[in-house]
Design a protein around this motif. Sequence first.
Motif, PDB file in Angstrom:
ATOM      1  N   UNK A  92       0.837  -1.211   0.000  1.00  0.00           N
ATOM      2  CA  UNK A  92       0.000   0.000   0.000  1.00  0.00           C
ATOM      3  C   UNK A  92       0.869   1.259   0.000  1.00  0.00           C
ATOM      4  N   UNK A  93       1.993   1.216   0.723  1.00  0.00           N
ATOM      5  CA  UNK A  93       2.878   2.386   0.777  1.00  0.00           C
ATOM      6  C   UNK A  93       3.402   2.728  -0.618  1.00  0.00           C
ATOM      7  N   UNK A  94       3.741   1.701  -1.377  1.00  0.00           N
ATOM      8  CA  UNK A  94       4.298   1.964  -2.705  1.00  0.00           C
ATOM      9  C   UNK A  94       3.228   2.532  -3.649  1.00  0.00           C
ATOM     10  N   UNK A  95       2.017   2.027  -3.528  1.00  0.00           N
ATOM     11  CA  UNK A  95       0.906   2.571  -4.324  1.00  0.00           C
ATOM     12  C   UNK A  95       0.667   4.044  -3.977  1.00  0.00           C
ATOM     13  N   UNK A  96       0.698   4.335  -2.681  1.00  0.00           N
ATOM     14  CA  UNK A  96       0.435   5.713  -2.238  1.00  0.00           C
ATOM     15  C   UNK A  96       1.592   6.634  -2.645  1.00  0.00           C
ATOM     16  N   UNK A  97       2.824   6.145  -2.544  1.00  0.00           N
ATOM     17  CA  UNK A  97       3.970   6.967  -2.945  1.00  0.00           C
ATOM     18  C   UNK A  97       3.847   7.344  -4.425  1.00  0.00           C
ATOM     19  N   UNK A 142      -2.190  10.392   3.230  1.00  0.00           N
ATOM     20  CA  UNK A 142      -1.689   9.050   3.568  1.00  0.00           C
ATOM     21  C   UNK A 142      -0.181   9.041   3.744  1.00  0.00           C
ATOM     22  N   UNK A 143       0.534   9.852   2.951  1.00  0.00           N
ATOM     23  CA  UNK A 143       1.989   9.943   3.117  1.00  0.00           C
ATOM     24  C   UNK A 143       2.302  10.382   4.556  1.00  0.00           C
ATOM     25  N   UNK A 144       1.587  11.412   4.999  1.00  0.00           N
ATOM     26  CA  UNK A 144       1.816  11.933   6.349  1.00  0.00           C
ATOM     27  C   UNK A 144       1.428  10.886   7.392  1.00  0.00           C
ATOM     28  N   UNK A 145       0.281  10.240   7.186  1.00  0.00           N
ATOM     29  CA  UNK A 145      -0.222   9.285   8.168  1.00  0.00           C
ATOM     30  C   UNK A 145       0.721   8.087   8.314  1.00  0.00           C
ATOM     31  N   UNK A 153       5.198   1.301   9.370  1.00  0.00           N
ATOM     32  CA  UNK A 153       4.599   2.095   8.290  1.00  0.00           C
ATOM     33  C   UNK A 153       5.586   3.155   7.797  1.00  0.00           C
ATOM     34  N   UNK A 154       6.333   3.721   8.743  1.00  0.00           N
ATOM     35  CA  UNK A 154       7.307   4.737   8.379  1.00  0.00           C
ATOM     36  C   UNK A 154       8.413   4.148   7.498  1.00  0.00           C
ATOM     37  N   UNK A 203       7.094  19.730   1.210  1.00  0.00           N
ATOM     38  CA  UNK A 203       6.212  20.160   2.301  1.00  0.00           C
ATOM     39  C   UNK A 203       5.502  18.967   2.934  1.00  0.00           C
ATOM     40  N   UNK A 204       5.042  18.035   2.104  1.00  0.00           N
ATOM     41  CA  UNK A 204       4.324  16.868   2.645  1.00  0.00           C
ATOM     42  C   UNK A 204       5.297  15.931   3.364  1.00  0.00           C
ATOM     43  N   UNK A 205       6.486  15.748   2.796  1.00  0.00           N
ATOM     44  CA  UNK A 205       7.471  14.882   3.458  1.00  0.00           C
ATOM     45  C   UNK A 205       7.843  15.458   4.823  1.00  0.00           C
ATOM     46  N   UNK A 206       7.977  16.779   4.881  1.00  0.00           N
ATOM     47  CA  UNK A 206       8.298  17.420   6.161  1.00  0.00           C
ATOM     48  C   UNK A 206       7.172  17.201   7.167  1.00  0.00           C
ATOM     49  N   UNK A 207       5.925  17.308   6.687  1.00  0.00           N
ATOM     50  CA  UNK A 207       4.774  17.118   7.584  1.00  0.00           C
ATOM     51  C   UNK A 207       4.729  15.682   8.117  1.00  0.00           C
ATOM     52  N   UNK A 208       5.200  14.729   7.316  1.00  0.00           N
ATOM     53  CA  UNK A 208       5.216  13.331   7.748  1.00  0.00           C
ATOM     54  C   UNK A 208       6.538  12.936   8.392  1.00  0.00           C
ATOM     55  N   UNK A 209       7.412  13.930   8.624  1.00  0.00           N
ATOM     56  CA  UNK A 209       8.727  13.702   9.224  1.00  0.00           C
ATOM     57  C   UNK A 209       9.516  12.645   8.438  1.00  0.00           C
ATOM     58  N   UNK A 210       9.423  12.735   7.115  1.00  0.00           N
ATOM     59  CA  UNK A 210      10.094  11.767   6.240  1.00  0.00           C
ATOM     60  C   UNK A 210      11.322  12.415   5.597  1.00  0.00           C
ATOM     61  N   UNK A 211      12.406  11.640   5.407  1.00  0.00           N
ATOM     62  CA  UNK A 211      13.600  12.193   4.758  1.00  0.00           C
ATOM     63  C   UNK A 211      13.379  12.365   3.260  1.00  0.00           C
ATOM     64  N   UNK A 212      14.177  13.233   2.644  1.00  0.00           N
ATOM     65  CA  UNK A 212      14.118  13.376   1.187  1.00  0.00           C
ATOM     66  C   UNK A 212      14.482  12.036   0.555  1.00  0.00           C
ATOM     67  N   UNK A 213      13.779  11.648  -0.528  1.00  0.00           N
ATOM     68  CA  UNK A 213      14.087  10.356  -1.157  1.00  0.00           C
ATOM     69  C   UNK A 213      15.523  10.322  -1.657  1.00  0.00           C
ATOM     70  N   UNK A 214      16.138   9.141  -1.577  1.00  0.00           N
ATOM     71  CA  UNK A 214      17.491   8.966  -2.079  1.00  0.00           C
ATOM     72  C   UNK A 214      17.424   8.277  -3.433  1.00  0.00           C
ATOM     73  N   UNK A 215      18.339   8.648  -4.313  1.00  0.00           N
ATOM     74  CA  UNK A 215      18.442   7.947  -5.586  1.00  0.00           C
ATOM     75  C   UNK A 215      19.117   6.615  -5.358  1.00  0.00           C
ATOM     76  N   UNK A 216      18.426   5.495  -5.537  1.00  0.00           N
ATOM     77  CA  UNK A 216      19.134   4.220  -5.433  1.00  0.00           C
ATOM     78  C   UNK A 216      19.983   3.997  -6.678  1.00  0.00           C
ATOM     79  N   UNK A 217      19.628   4.627  -7.762  1.00  0.00           N
ATOM     80  CA  UNK A 217      20.371   4.494  -9.019  1.00  0.00           C
ATOM     81  C   UNK A 217      20.019   5.682  -9.894  1.00  0.00           C
ATOM     82  N   UNK A 218      20.605   5.750 -11.080  1.00  0.00           N
ATOM     83  CA  UNK A 218      20.336   6.905 -11.930  1.00  0.00           C
ATOM     84  C   UNK A 218      18.894   6.861 -12.436  1.00  0.00           C
TER      85      UNK A 218
END
Lengths: 251, 151
Positions: A92-97, A142-145, A153-154, A203-218
């Motif tokens: 579900x997290x991947x669908x929501x992302x 949902x991202x925030x939740x 979930x985090x 803004x939404x990532x900050x509200x959910x206390x989530x880190x900026x996404x990292x590039x796993x690859x190019x």
Amino acid sequence: MDDPIFTYALRIGDDALVLGQRVSEWCGTAPTLEVDLSLANVALDLIGQATLFLGLAGEIEGAGRDADRLAFFRDVDAFQNALMVEQPNGDFARTIARQFLFSTYQEGFYGALSHSAEPRLAAIAAKAVKEVRYHAALAGDWIVRLGDGTDESRQRMIEALDWHWRFVDELFAMDAGERALLEKSIAVDRAALRPAFDAAVGAILAAGDLPAPRYPQRPVMGGRRGHHSEHLGHLLATLQHIPRSYPDARW
Amino acid sequence: MVSGGDDRCARIARVLAEVPDPEIPVLSVVDLGIVRDVGPARVTITPTYSGCPATHAIEAAIRQALDAAGFEGVAIETVLSPPWTTDWISADGRAKLSAYGIAPPTMAACAPCPRCNSSDTEEVSRFGSTPCKALWRCRACLEPFDRFKCH
């Protein structure tokens, strides 16, 4: 040589069609009834938008192909959707992302397209932007939740955002055909949408206390040229099976 | 909304005012703001949501009503622009929605319960039984209710 506006409308329609088909896979299997209803409605909006954009593409092409013909009777390499929308739903997290990233992009894209010099593109976009604004808000909640929820979930939300991030750059890339349409004020300047996208996502990532996404690859690209992951063929098999098996069937 | 202004347009408009929305039958297609223009030879309608499955049913119902009233020659044209908004739901339509148990669309953060009028209500789901509605619950009378989304 295809009319560049045909190609453009096709791309936009393919994005909506493929994501609508993906999201509809949750229908009947979502975690709660409310989520099931939400995702089914999001899918319905997207399929409706696809019908309008593909219908316009068919009208511009003038070869007798309507929206159904374009959706059901093209092979995988003729689809020009971005790679993000064809990715499997995952958890579900991947669908929501994916929904959050894509709806946020789509909100900016449709907003700009509603000022297109091609009035038929502008009319569909002006209608659709109101719908995707709601999708972006739903997914953002949902991202925030999930980000601000349990450790499990985090962690899943962080992994989901990291996983999809490689497909973001393609949403803002333009080829020569689109740049020529931009000069005529028909196409959207995708690069110009990026700062607002980054700000909205941040803004939404900050509200959910989530880190900026990292590039796993190019970044991964190629969807606009018909170079797809293996997943799209399987999706189309499900989508196209009935009309291909029983051409012109009516019910 | 009636252009041309003659008796024929008024008669067509009266026919349309009797065509119910298939999902919310207390509302007519006119109450809902779907009918954008009525001319002597053409009726212009606009869809609510891009993917609303009722769109085709509505067009078919309008066609049937026009034919039955002797207006077989009147064409139905669908336009997308300007996009439909809940602002076009008539005052009459809003009252009918409320009486039917659906909270009409407002910009307010909270919807009063259409049954007991309490403002002690909460959103259960941003999406409800149709694209145009959200699901709410009244904490006073404990009944769930639909709220028409502002769109």
